[in-house]
Design an enzyme around this catalytic site. Structure first.
Site, short mmCIF file in Angstrom:
data_model
loop_
_atom_site.label_atom_id
_atom_site.label_comp_id
_atom_site.label_asym_id
_atom_site.label_seq_id
_atom_site.Cartn_x
_atom_site.Cartn_y
_atom_site.Cartn_z
N ASP A 179 -28.06 -38.00 -20.83
CA ASP A 179 -27.20 -37.51 -21.53
C ASP A 179 -26.29 -36.81 -20.37
O ASP A 179 -26.52 -35.84 -19.81
CB ASP A 179 -27.38 -36.44 -22.34
CG ASP A 179 -26.33 -35.65 -23.05
OD1 ASP A 179 -25.20 -35.80 -22.39
OD2 ASP A 179 -26.47 -34.77 -24.07
N TYR A 205 -28.97 -28.87 -24.11
CA TYR A 205 -28.05 -29.02 -25.08
C TYR A 205 -27.59 -30.44 -25.17
O TYR A 205 -27.10 -30.81 -24.27
CB TYR A 205 -26.61 -27.99 -24.67
CG TYR A 205 -25.67 -27.97 -25.66
CD1 TYR A 205 -25.80 -27.23 -26.92
CD2 TYR A 205 -24.67 -29.04 -25.32
CE1 TYR A 205 -24.61 -27.54 -27.77
CE2 TYR A 205 -23.48 -29.23 -26.47
CZ TYR A 205 -23.87 -28.41 -27.69
OH TYR A 205 -22.60 -28.40 -28.53
N TYR A 249 -18.10 -21.45 -33.04
CA TYR A 249 -19.11 -20.49 -32.98
C TYR A 249 -18.52 -18.92 -33.38
O TYR A 249 -18.91 -18.00 -32.51
CB TYR A 249 -19.92 -20.37 -31.58
CG TYR A 249 -20.17 -21.62 -31.12
CD1 TYR A 249 -21.25 -22.42 -31.86
CD2 TYR A 249 -19.75 -22.30 -29.96
CE1 TYR A 249 -21.61 -23.77 -31.13
CE2 TYR A 249 -20.02 -23.38 -29.66
CZ TYR A 249 -20.85 -24.13 -30.16
OH TYR A 249 -21.24 -25.48 -29.86
N LYS A 280 -16.87 -36.05 -22.34
CA LYS A 280 -16.13 -34.93 -21.47
C LYS A 280 -15.12 -35.52 -20.76
O LYS A 280 -13.87 -35.80 -21.01
CB LYS A 280 -16.94 -34.01 -20.83
CG LYS A 280 -17.79 -33.18 -22.09
CD LYS A 280 -18.42 -31.66 -21.58
CE LYS A 280 -18.78 -30.86 -22.80
NZ LYS A 280 -20.12 -30.81 -23.10
#
Ligand code: PLP
Length: 688
Positions: free
Chosen positions: A495, A394, A266, A524
């Site tokens: 998720d 997200y 980003y 993760k």
């Protein structure tokens, strides 16, 4: 100021003599030098206390030094301590060593025995060395078995992530005693060959053999001439150890190159925000190249639950790398993948039975979407091809996953022509710690009822919406959602990439609600954050509908198969990480972190500019009224000794579970200081 650890390949390798001779050599070269013995056993009682024999030896050579922890009995440190009614631990030793580093010149820390000498029932000398991270000077005893001991020690140093500055060979055994029956000529041949081979091996590994000290000089060592002769042989060692550090320049050069050519997340390639160089990490601490030590409040974007340098994980990776690092998963399988799946099935909500291994979180989300689409294709309901997602969500950065992210913060406008148009529902308004309000489910219910005929699946982050704003909502919402999905014939995709593996205080956030989704994504923390890996688990129903399709509806095969699918390294590390988690009292740790964060962040509530403070599991959030200047906040945090990277209006911490109370305190204090300073300076904290 430079510090080294002088380690031996064995006990009686000649460490003390070499250290003493080095002190003399440094003195001759005009370099201030000091020696420190962290643990000295075999001390003599004198009227002034215990006298350390190694310190006495250094003094005979004209050197200076002291011992930190002294014990009477000449044996292994753990036992000597025990016999004197004491207990050593790495944290205390390391702290004392750091304080003992001289401001100027070179400090030599001399170990005791070999690398694996125990300090207590679970820590050894190598653990202390890992903690100190000083480059190591390895003293090698030149005798039979020399190469074996030296190379094993170099391997151990490498595996511990330590750098070896060089080796010094010395001969602790008088000539003609190498082996009964060897002639002096044969002995010269053997010891000379050792030196040559060691120099060659060292050169291959980038560890120079700095000196070869013969016996005579080594042990007839009480007169000054003898020390001078020995010191003269250490010229090379002195120039290597005292050489000015070029690390600052190298870091500068790398950062300049990075700025020119590396695209960070980003950011602009042409006007990037500054980055810092991370040089190492251990436990819950990150070490920057300039030596700064930071408490990591981010767990490297939430994945490093066991912190850094965990030995179970490191070893699992090294072991697997040496056996089978990668092999295609088409037509082949392997132990790490099978074992990982076996472990996952015992942890996942019951009913999830088929596991698809993927490369990263975003890919897992793509895979779960394809699964849902193929499910309806296979069932002859191809028109069910849209997804319902929550605002504030997200789900990743690839195109499919991005289409599920919050349409505003996910910048859908940038990609509007390309992104699939999904159906969005306002984020759940029922907060985690407030009584459930049924009305909060109404928007979801209305939307799903209106669109059920065209919807393949609802995708949610259960209970904790992460990167979309760290929003915690009531688990009852999930239960309602499960019931409604069943009623309307819509799949539920959970998720759990951010929430999985204990972060919220439950193994999975779905466990708060006791629901089993049709498809679940994990990533993760799956590997303890050591490698990239994700998994998509599906129910038997999902798997059998897809697998039962005829040729016209997908042919019964699931159409996905990445090159690095089921990578054995990642799977082996994931197995080790799950073992580590399950062997630890993680629920207690997370609850403890929750309480500490709750207490530590409470004072932020009263600070102007703070709109909310919330804590769930090992997640602490301070929400600001305005978006924050990431660079300025990050600068402030680094100055305060912590690594915290806010986004949007959210300043948050998600520390590794191994974080200590002291480190948690540092994190909370830094957050409080930042919001207070921001309140004083127009929203941006200022140092000092
Ligand atoms: C991080 C994250 C992803 C994406 O995972 P990557 O490994 O970064 O691709 C997806 N969903 C959630 C909830 C996440 O937190």
């Amino acid at each position: 100021m430079r510090a080294f650890f002088v380690a031996g390949t064995d006990t009686d390798a000649g460490k003390t003599t070499v250290t003493a001779a080095l002190l003399r050599a440094f003195a001759k070269a005009g370099v201030p030098a000091l020696a420190v013995k962290p643990v000295q056993t075999g001390c003599m009682e004198t009227k002034d206390g215990l006298e350390a024999p190694d310190v006495a030896c250094w003094k005979r050579a004209g050197g200076e030094g002291r011992a930190l922890f002294t014990f009477r009995v000449p044996c292994s440190p753990h036992l000597a301590a025990q016999l004197d009614g004491a207990r050593l631990d790495v944290a205390t030793l390391a702290e004392a060593c750091r304080k003992a580093v001289a401001e100027e010149g070179v400090t030599l820390f001399e170990g005791a025995g070999g690398l694996y000498v125990p300090l207590n029932e679970k820590e050894n000398m190598l653990d202390l060395m890992r903690e100190l991270r000083f480059p190591v000077l390895l003293v090698v005893a030149n005798r039979l078995g020399c190469l074996n001991h030296a190379l094993l020690s170099l391997d151990a140093l490498e595996q511990a992530g330590l750098s070896a500055a060089g080796m010094v060979l010395c001969r602790p055994v008088p000539p003609s005693h190498v082996d009964a029956g060897t002639s002096p000529e044969a002995e010269e041949l053997i010891l000379g060959d050792n030196a040559r081979r060691l120099a060659e091996e060292g050169a291959r590994r980038g560890v120079p053999l700095l000196a070869d000290i013969p016996y005579e000089e080594n042990f007839s060592a009480s007169d000054g001439n003898c020390w001078d002769a020995m010191a003269a042989r250490l010229g090379n060692a002195v120039s290597v150890l005292a050489a000015p550090q070029k690390e600052d320049e190298r870091t500068k050069e790398r950062l300049a190159f990075d700025r020119e050519h590396l695209w960070h997340p980003y950011t602009s390639a042409l006007k990037p925000l500054p980055v810092r160089e991370a040089a190492g990490a251990l436990g819950a601490r990150l070490f920057l190249a300039d030596g700064t030590s930071l408490v990591d409040g981010m767990s490297s974007w939430w994945c490093r639950v066991h912190g850094y340098g965990n030995q179970r994980l490191v070893r699992a990776l090294q072991r697997q790398a040496a056996r089978l690092s990668h092999v295609m998963f088409g037509g082949l399988t392997h132990e790490p993948a099978v074992e990982l799946c076996r472990r996952l099935l015992t942890l996942l909500p019951s009913g999830l039975e088929h596991v698809f291994l993927a490369d990263s979180g975003s890919v897992a989300v793509e895979v779960s979407m394809k699964m849902a689409l193929q499910y309806w294709q296979s069932a002859g309901r191809g028109e069910k091809c849209r997804f319902v997602a929550l605002r504030g969500a997200y789900h990743g950065d690839t195109l499919g996953a991005m289409s599920l992210c919050d349409p505003v913060t996910g910048m859908h406008s940038l990609f509007s022509g390309v992104l699939a148009k999904q159906i969005f529902v306002e984020r759940p308004t029922c907060r985690f710690d407030e009584p459930y309000r049924k009305e909060s489910f109404v928007p979801m219910e209305e939307t799903l009822r209106a669109h059920a005929g065209e919807v393949a699946a609802v995708v949610v982050e259960p209970v904790v919406q992460g990167a979309g704003g760290m929003w915690f909502y009531h688990p009852e919402y999930l239960r309602n959602l499960r019931t409604l999905c069943d009623e309307l014939g819509v799949l539920l995709i959970a998720d759990e990439i951010a929430t999985g593996f204990g972060r919220t205080g439950k193994m999975f956030a779905c466990d708060f609600a006791g629901v089993t989704p049709d498809i679940m994504c994990v990533g993760k923390a799956l590997t303890g954050g050591m490698m990239t890996l994700s998994a998509v688990a599906a129910t038997r129903n999902v798997a059998s509908v897809i697998s039962g399709a005829d040729a016209a509806h997908g042919g019964g095969v699931f159409m996905h198969g990445p090159t690095f699918m089921g990578n054995p390294l990642a799977c082996a590390v994931a197995c080790a990480s799950l073992d580590e988690l399950c062997a630890s009292p993680w629920q207690e740790k997370v609850e403890h972190i929750r309480q500490k964060l709750e207490a530590g962040l409470a004072s932020c509530r009263a600070v102007p500019g703070v709109t909310d403070v919330r804590v769930l599991g090992a997640i602490g959030v301070v929400e600001m009224d305005k978006g924050v200047d990431v660079e300025a906040w990050q600068d402030f945090f680094v100055y305060r000794g912590v690594w915290i990277r806010p986004f949007g209006r959210t300043v948050y911490v998600m520390p590794p579970f191994v974080v200590s109370d002291e480190e948690l305190e540092t994190l909370s204090q830094a957050m409080l200081a930042a919001v207070r300073s921001a309140a004083k300076h127009g929203g941006t904290p200022q140092r000092g």
